[in-house]
Design a protein around this motif. Structure first.
Motif, short mmCIF file in Angstrom:
data_model
loop_
_atom_site.label_atom_id
_atom_site.label_comp_id
_atom_site.label_asym_id
_atom_site.label_seq_id
_atom_site.Cartn_x
_atom_site.Cartn_y
_atom_site.Cartn_z
N ALA A 150 0.84 -1.20 0.00
CA ALA A 150 0.00 0.00 0.00
C ALA A 150 0.88 1.25 0.00
CB ALA A 150 -0.91 0.01 1.23
N PRO A 151 0.38 2.37 -0.51
CA PRO A 151 1.16 3.61 -0.45
C PRO A 151 1.36 4.05 1.00
CG PRO A 151 -1.09 4.05 -1.19
CD PRO A 151 -0.93 2.57 -1.18
N HIS A 152 2.53 4.57 1.29
CA HIS A 152 2.80 5.12 2.62
C HIS A 152 2.07 6.46 2.77
CE1 HIS A 152 5.78 2.02 2.77
NE2 HIS A 152 6.59 2.61 1.89
N ASN A 153 1.91 6.89 4.02
CA ASN A 153 1.42 8.24 4.31
C ASN A 153 0.09 8.56 3.63
OD1 ASN A 153 3.61 9.33 5.98
ND2 ASN A 153 4.87 9.10 4.13
N ARG A 154 -0.84 7.62 3.74
CA ARG A 154 -2.15 7.84 3.10
C ARG A 154 -2.86 9.06 3.68
NH1 ARG A 154 -1.06 2.64 3.92
NH2 ARG A 154 -2.20 2.55 5.90
N GLY A 155 -2.69 9.28 4.98
CA GLY A 155 -3.29 10.47 5.58
C GLY A 155 -2.70 11.76 5.04
N VAL A 156 -1.39 11.75 4.78
CA VAL A 156 -0.75 12.93 4.19
C VAL A 156 -1.27 13.14 2.77
CG1 VAL A 156 1.46 14.00 3.59
CG2 VAL A 156 1.31 12.52 5.61
N LEU A 157 -1.45 12.07 2.03
CA LEU A 157 -2.02 12.18 0.68
C LEU A 157 -3.44 12.75 0.75
CD1 LEU A 157 -0.75 8.80 -0.82
CD2 LEU A 157 0.05 11.10 -1.42
N TRP B 88 -4.44 14.99 2.99
CA TRP B 88 -4.26 16.44 3.17
C TRP B 88 -3.95 17.10 1.84
CZ3 TRP B 88 0.06 15.45 7.28
CH2 TRP B 88 -0.50 14.91 8.44
N ILE B 89 -3.08 16.48 1.06
CA ILE B 89 -2.67 17.09 -0.21
C ILE B 89 -3.84 17.16 -1.17
CG2 ILE B 89 -1.20 16.77 -2.24
CD1 ILE B 89 0.94 15.64 -0.34
N LEU B 90 -4.63 16.09 -1.27
CA LEU B 90 -5.77 16.12 -2.17
C LEU B 90 -6.80 17.16 -1.71
CD1 LEU B 90 -7.04 14.98 -4.71
CD2 LEU B 90 -8.14 13.20 -3.30
N ALA B 91 -6.97 17.31 -0.39
CA ALA B 91 -7.88 18.35 0.11
C ALA B 91 -7.38 19.73 -0.28
CB ALA B 91 -8.01 18.24 1.63
N LEU B 92 -6.07 19.95 -0.21
CA LEU B 92 -5.51 21.23 -0.63
C LEU B 92 -5.66 21.44 -2.14
CD1 LEU B 92 -2.30 21.31 1.60
CD2 LEU B 92 -4.19 22.93 1.71
N GLU B 93 -5.56 20.37 -2.90
CA GLU B 93 -5.79 20.50 -4.34
C GLU B 93 -7.26 20.84 -4.61
OE1 GLU B 93 -2.28 17.44 -5.88
OE2 GLU B 93 -4.37 16.74 -5.73
N TRP B 94 -8.17 20.27 -3.80
CA TRP B 94 -9.58 20.64 -3.93
C TRP B 94 -9.75 22.14 -3.65
CZ3 TRP B 94 -13.33 23.04 -1.19
CH2 TRP B 94 -14.66 22.90 -1.63
N VAL B 95 -9.09 22.64 -2.62
CA VAL B 95 -9.15 24.07 -2.31
C VAL B 95 -8.63 24.88 -3.48
CG1 VAL B 95 -8.20 25.88 -0.82
CG2 VAL B 95 -9.06 23.76 0.20
N ARG B 96 -7.50 24.48 -4.03
CA ARG B 96 -6.93 25.19 -5.19
C ARG B 96 -7.94 25.29 -6.33
NH1 ARG B 96 -2.82 21.55 -8.09
NH2 ARG B 96 -4.84 20.60 -8.59
N ASP B 97 -8.64 24.20 -6.59
CA ASP B 97 -9.51 24.12 -7.76
C ASP B 97 -10.91 24.68 -7.53
OD1 ASP B 97 -7.38 22.84 -8.99
OD2 ASP B 97 -8.18 20.83 -8.63
N ASN B 98 -11.32 24.83 -6.26
CA ASN B 98 -12.72 25.16 -5.99
C ASN B 98 -12.96 26.37 -5.11
OD1 ASN B 98 -14.43 22.72 -7.12
ND2 ASN B 98 -12.65 21.81 -6.11
N ILE B 99 -11.96 26.84 -4.39
CA ILE B 99 -12.24 27.83 -3.36
C ILE B 99 -12.65 29.18 -3.94
CG2 ILE B 99 -9.95 28.86 -3.00
CD1 ILE B 99 -12.43 27.59 -0.32
#
Length: 505
Positions: free
Chosen positions: A158-165, A167-178
């Motif tokens: 499995a990929p490491h640091n799934r929780g960190v990923l 956070w990053i996807l949530a920040l990408e959502w902010v970038r694209d939608n905020i």
């Protein structure tokens, strides 16, 4: 840009995945539980997060979304952080005073990552409501992410640091939608408290995240330096306890509740009745599940990455409360000598010279108070100083503070006490339990006001720590600015700390 559809009570915003319906609340709007990723269940459990597929029609965003936390908040946290049932646990809450892009430049954005030791907590807390930040012209987003083993446990395939990923996807959502919510994606500040503060420090040094935010605020954040070897040992231990191989397919056969029981076994700290063993376990074992230095997503430890210049162009504000974890020793006096004894500290691995100096510099403390302050200083205050020192020479400044106001309830400035002051929500549910019946509004104005100023301008209102005098702000009645306000923890730079968690045996 599509303009929002507005009614007296509700309004609709169109995101990249579809329309969402929020509600008005006294001059600002709330959109709750918007999914930024597909539910991490079934084939997606233990996988990297996948952006949520588009939906048709209008999706209600009127209630908090599902949370990974599956227990009552009274069991694990000082802050009221409700658990919400459901599978779609990767979601965000958006609080905005200005829905829709109504000006050339949107408002600055605060993205909040909750704490809870990476195994607990929830963004659905009344303490994390963005209303006061909205009042002061800041769009606020709170993030839900995978916790414990699901978010941070080592699995062979499995990929490491799934929780960190997450956070990053949530920040990408902010970038694209905020922008649709009135925010400026180029003016994002990430912030968090406790594990959330550690998350913010981690993201500050993750190369993949650098384009997603501008500034960082860390409240009581400890940068967790878990190595891949430590994570693997703990992950294999959990699989062994569960009677399965350490693979996604095998672990997926374990019910969620069983995995939670196993991770609780591995997270057990100390032994009841022996405060020295309890402290040693906290300081030397640290957390069972946390971000891992995997050499890929997180190439190196936080302090090392900062010394190498990672994140040096982003302004950082960080600090701690004065008595973070002193409460660990509450009621332990019967098991300790009445008089402060530096030898107690040597049992924790502190040198005789440092132990003697530490005790001598803190007259008037009994043994329980001495050990409690040592936990706070070595786990929180000394690591905060390490971070500031690691950023020496950065192109963007570092600001440090201390939250020193003593609650009339506990007599201390303990862990989490600063959070309702940061959000200027001192009248929120359960604040009186830790801050008394009359939390000082002037202190909330100081703490919250500095945060707003930093988010909006990059200047919180006092001299940067690295400007020459090591000035810090001390939040108290009154609030003051002093020089070198963390000097007392410099002798602990080589002492044990929770920065280096060890694998569970």
């Amino acid at each position: 840009m599509t303009q929002p559809s507005i009614s007296p009570d509700y309004l609709e915003i169109t995101t990249a995945a579809g329309a969402v319906r929020g509600c008005w609340r006294e001059g600002s709007a709330a959109f709750l539980g918007i999914p930024f990723a597909e539910p991490p269940v079934g084939a997606l459990r233990f996988a990297a997060p996948v952006p949520h597929r588009p939906w048709e029609g209008v999706r209600d965003a009127l209630e908090f979304g599902a949370t990974p936390q599956r227990v009552g908040p009274e069991e694990v946290t000082i802050i009221p952080e409700p658990s919400v049932a459901g599978d779609s646990t990767l979601n965000v809450n958006v609080f905005t005073p200005s829905p829709g892009q109504t000006q050339d430049r949107g408002l600055p954005v605060l993205v909040w990552i909750h704490g809870g030791g990476y195994f607990a907590g929830s963004p659905a807390s009344p303490w994390y409501d963005g209303s006061a930040f909205n009042r002061d012209g800041v769009v606020t987003v709170s993030v839900s992410y995978r916790l414990g083993f699901d978010g941070f446990g080592w699995i062979a395939d499995a990929p490491h640091n799934r929780g960190v990923l997450d956070w990053i996807l949530a920040l990408e959502w902010v970038r694209d939608n905020i922008a649709a919510f009135g925010g400026d994606p180029s003016r994002v500040t990430i912030a968090g408290q406790s594990a959330g503060g550690g998350a913010a420090l981690t993201l500050l040094t993750v190369p993949r995240a650098q384009e997603l935010f501008e500034r960082v605020i860390s409240l009581s954040g400890v940068p967790t330096e878990m190595t891949l070897e430590q994570a693997e040992a703990t992950g294999r231990r959990l699989a062994w306890l569960g009677g399965v191989e350490s693979s996604r397919a095998a672990l997926a056969t374990l019910p969620e509740q069983r995995v939670l029981e196993l991770q609780a076994q591995l997270s057990h700290l100390g032994q009841e009745g022996d405060p020295i063993l309890n402290i040693a376990s906290v300081l030397n074992d640290g957390l069972a599940f946390a971000p891992v230095v995997d050499g890929m997503l997180i190439p190196r430890g936080t302090a090392d990455a900062m010394r190498a210049g990672q994140g040096s162009g982003k302004a950082l504000m960080l600090g701690t409360t004065d008595h973070e974890f002193n409460m660990m020793l509450a009621g332990a006096g019967a098991h300790l000598p009445a008089e402060p004894d530096p030898a107690l500290l040597t049992r924790l691995g502190v040198s005789t010279e440092t132990a003697g100096m530490y005790a001598a510099d803190r007259p008037g403390l009994d043994s329980a108070q001495l050990l409690g302050q040592f936990v706070t200083d070595s786990m929180f205050r000394a690591p905060a100083l390490r971070v500031a020192e690691a950023r020496a020479g950065s192109t963007a400044p570092t600001w440090m503070y201390r939250f020193a106001w003593r609650s009339p309830v506990t007599g201390e400035a303990g862990h989490c006490l600063d959070v309702p002051f940061f959000f200027d929500l001192i009248d929120a549910e359960r604040v009186t339990a830790i801050a008394g019946s009359e939390p000082p509004a002037s202190l909330a104005a100081d703490v919250h006001g500095a945060a707003v100023s930093f988010i909006r301008t990059g200047q919180p209102g006092w001299m940067p720590w690295d400007a020459g005098t090591h000035q810090i702000r001390v939040y108290d009645l009154p609030t003051t600015d002093i020089d070198d306000g963390y000097a007392d923890v410099r002798p602990l730079q080589a002492a044990p700390s929770a920065l280096t968690p060890q694998p569970r045996s």
